[in-house]
Enzyme design. Structure first.
Site, short mmCIF file in Angstrom:
data_model
loop_
_atom_site.label_atom_id
_atom_site.label_comp_id
_atom_site.label_asym_id
_atom_site.label_seq_id
_atom_site.Cartn_x
_atom_site.Cartn_y
_atom_site.Cartn_z
N GLU A 81 0.85 -1.19 0.00
CA GLU A 81 0.00 0.00 0.00
C GLU A 81 0.88 1.24 0.00
O GLU A 81 0.42 2.33 0.30
CB GLU A 81 -0.95 0.00 1.19
CG GLU A 81 -0.32 -0.12 2.55
CD GLU A 81 -1.33 -0.16 3.68
OE1 GLU A 81 -1.83 0.92 4.06
OE2 GLU A 81 -1.63 -1.27 4.17
N CYS A 113 -3.22 -3.97 4.40
CA CYS A 113 -2.22 -4.94 4.86
C CYS A 113 -2.49 -6.36 4.38
O CYS A 113 -1.72 -7.27 4.68
CB CYS A 113 -2.16 -4.91 6.38
SG CYS A 113 -1.77 -3.29 7.08
N HIS A 235 -1.41 -10.99 11.87
CA HIS A 235 -1.00 -9.69 11.36
C HIS A 235 -0.70 -8.80 12.56
O HIS A 235 -1.54 -8.65 13.45
CB HIS A 235 -2.11 -9.08 10.50
CG HIS A 235 -1.91 -7.64 10.20
ND1 HIS A 235 -0.76 -7.16 9.59
CD2 HIS A 235 -2.69 -6.55 10.42
CE1 HIS A 235 -0.85 -5.85 9.44
NE2 HIS A 235 -2.01 -5.45 9.95
#
Length: 389
Positions: A81, A113, A235
């Site tokens: 990103e 993400c 994550h």
């Protein structure tokens, strides 16, 4: 007969500078424990102007690509990103820098993400159909929220490179995954901004809700329970986030397994704690940290939770392979992190402000302090000038 497909090799790169989070807390008038314990971060990677997502990806990928492997790479899928162009894919720049064949398909993927997970799953599907081929999957980002902002403590940057292949050395992906998408404004970065906008508390709640949703759906699809897992990788935009996720499901496990899963999580957050937020690469640095620091054995089932704000979540699993330790260079990664230089808060702020401008003017960067194999030398005629030592 179905073939085994998954992660064959994995590499990681972050630049050679870091900021001590206790020093940042003191400079911002905060209790250091707010960052060290409350957020769960000890250090944060500082990204010099001479590194961007393309060069960091090249530095990570070069760790796992031999000339023979390059000949088998059919596709590059680059999750980020922090793209450098709204048209030309970072994957195209990367394929050229790595001297891959002109017959290589090269595509950039974007969903906050989650991008690298999309790349991993697309790569696995491709290799299942083309078992002689290999796919290079990248998760590379620079997390920027701005100086003296609420998100400053969750900045960082780096790149993870994964080679997806048949009969993988590290992890065989299992075919079932669960995913969930919703239009959520918890984090976004309009094209006119260089720093992200985020509602931190809301984003944390969405992350946790998405995890519960995809975990429940995965269990319904597979009839597996938490007892079938030896570790989870999350994550980790900051390490406390994954800890909260794990706590949601720990009551489902017996007491002895809870201890095992807690220990595995501690191993999985070790490297992230010293690098910070990689956006698309965060889950896979967590996985690499688990491989490096965890007590794992062949056949262990690992669960993965991928989350990208905006929002997309996915839960999937894989089985650890007998030769998993041969798929990454543990000594080199330890050296990479240990040899970084600590910068002061003032130096970090100065470096932050020196990032390549968006006005298109010609720039020649001071490259003498950057000893990475791949680096950014500047911009000329509105084109980034990439170099390889």
């Amino acid at each position: 007969m179905s073939i085994s497909v998954g992660i064959d090799k994995i590499g990681f790169y972050t630049p050679g500078l870091y900021l001590d989070m206790a020093e940042l807390a003191t400079a911002r008038g905060e209790d250091p424990n707010k960052y060290l314990i409350g957020i769960g971060q000890s250090q944060q990677a500082v990204i010099p102007p001479t590194q961007d997502v393309v060069t960091m990806a090249a530095n990570a990928a070069s760790q796992i690509l031999t000339p023979e492997v390059k000949d088998d790479v059919a596709m590059v899928l680059f999750g980020t990103e922090s793209g450098i162009d709204n048209s030309k894919a970072t994957a195209v720049y990367l394929a050229h820098l790595l001297d891959l064949s002109s017959h290589t398909r090269a595509v950039e993927l974007k969903q906050a993400c989650y991008g690298a997970t999309a790349g991993l799953q697309l790569a696995a599907d491709y290799v299942r159909v083309h078992p002689a081929a290999k796919v290079l999957v990248i998760g590379a980002d620079i997390a920027r929220y701005g100086l003296r902002t609420a998100g400053e403590v969750t900045q960082g940057g780096g790149a993870v490179a994964m080679l997806v292949a048949a009969n993988p050395q590290i992890l065989a992906l299992e075919p079932v995954s669960s995913y969930h998408t919703a239009d959520v404004m918890d984090f976004w970065r309009p094209v006119y901004r260089t720093e992200a906008l985020v509602d931190g508390k809301y984003s944390t709640n969405v992350y946790l809700d998405f995890f519960k949703t995809v975990w429940t759906d995965y269990q319904q699809q597979t009839q597996r329970t938490i007892a079938d897992f030896d570790a989870f990788a999350f994550h980790l935009p900051f390490t406390k986030m994954g800890r909260k996720g794990l706590r949601q499901i720990l009551p489902e496990a017996a007491a002895d397994q809870q201890a095992t899963l807690k220990a595995a999580f501690e191993a999985s957050q070790e490297d992230n704690r010293h690098v910070g937020n990689l956006y698309t690469g965060s889950l896979y640095l967590s996985f690499l940290s688990l491989l490096r620091h965890g007590q794992l054995t062949a056949g262990n089932r690992i669960g993965f939770f991928s989350y990208g704000s905006g929002a997309e979540g996915e839960f999937f699993s894989g089985l650890l392979q007998p030769d998993f330790r041969q798929g990454f260079d543990d000594a080199a990664l330890t050296q990479l992190l240990a040899q970084r230089q600590r910068v002061s808060v003032a130096e970090y702020e100065a470096i932050y402000r020196r990032q390549l401008s968006n006005d298109g003017r010609d720039v020649r960067l001071a490259v003498g302090d950057d000893d990475a194999p791949y680096y950014l030398a500047g911009r000329q005629n509105q084109q980034r000038q990439y170099r390889h030592r």
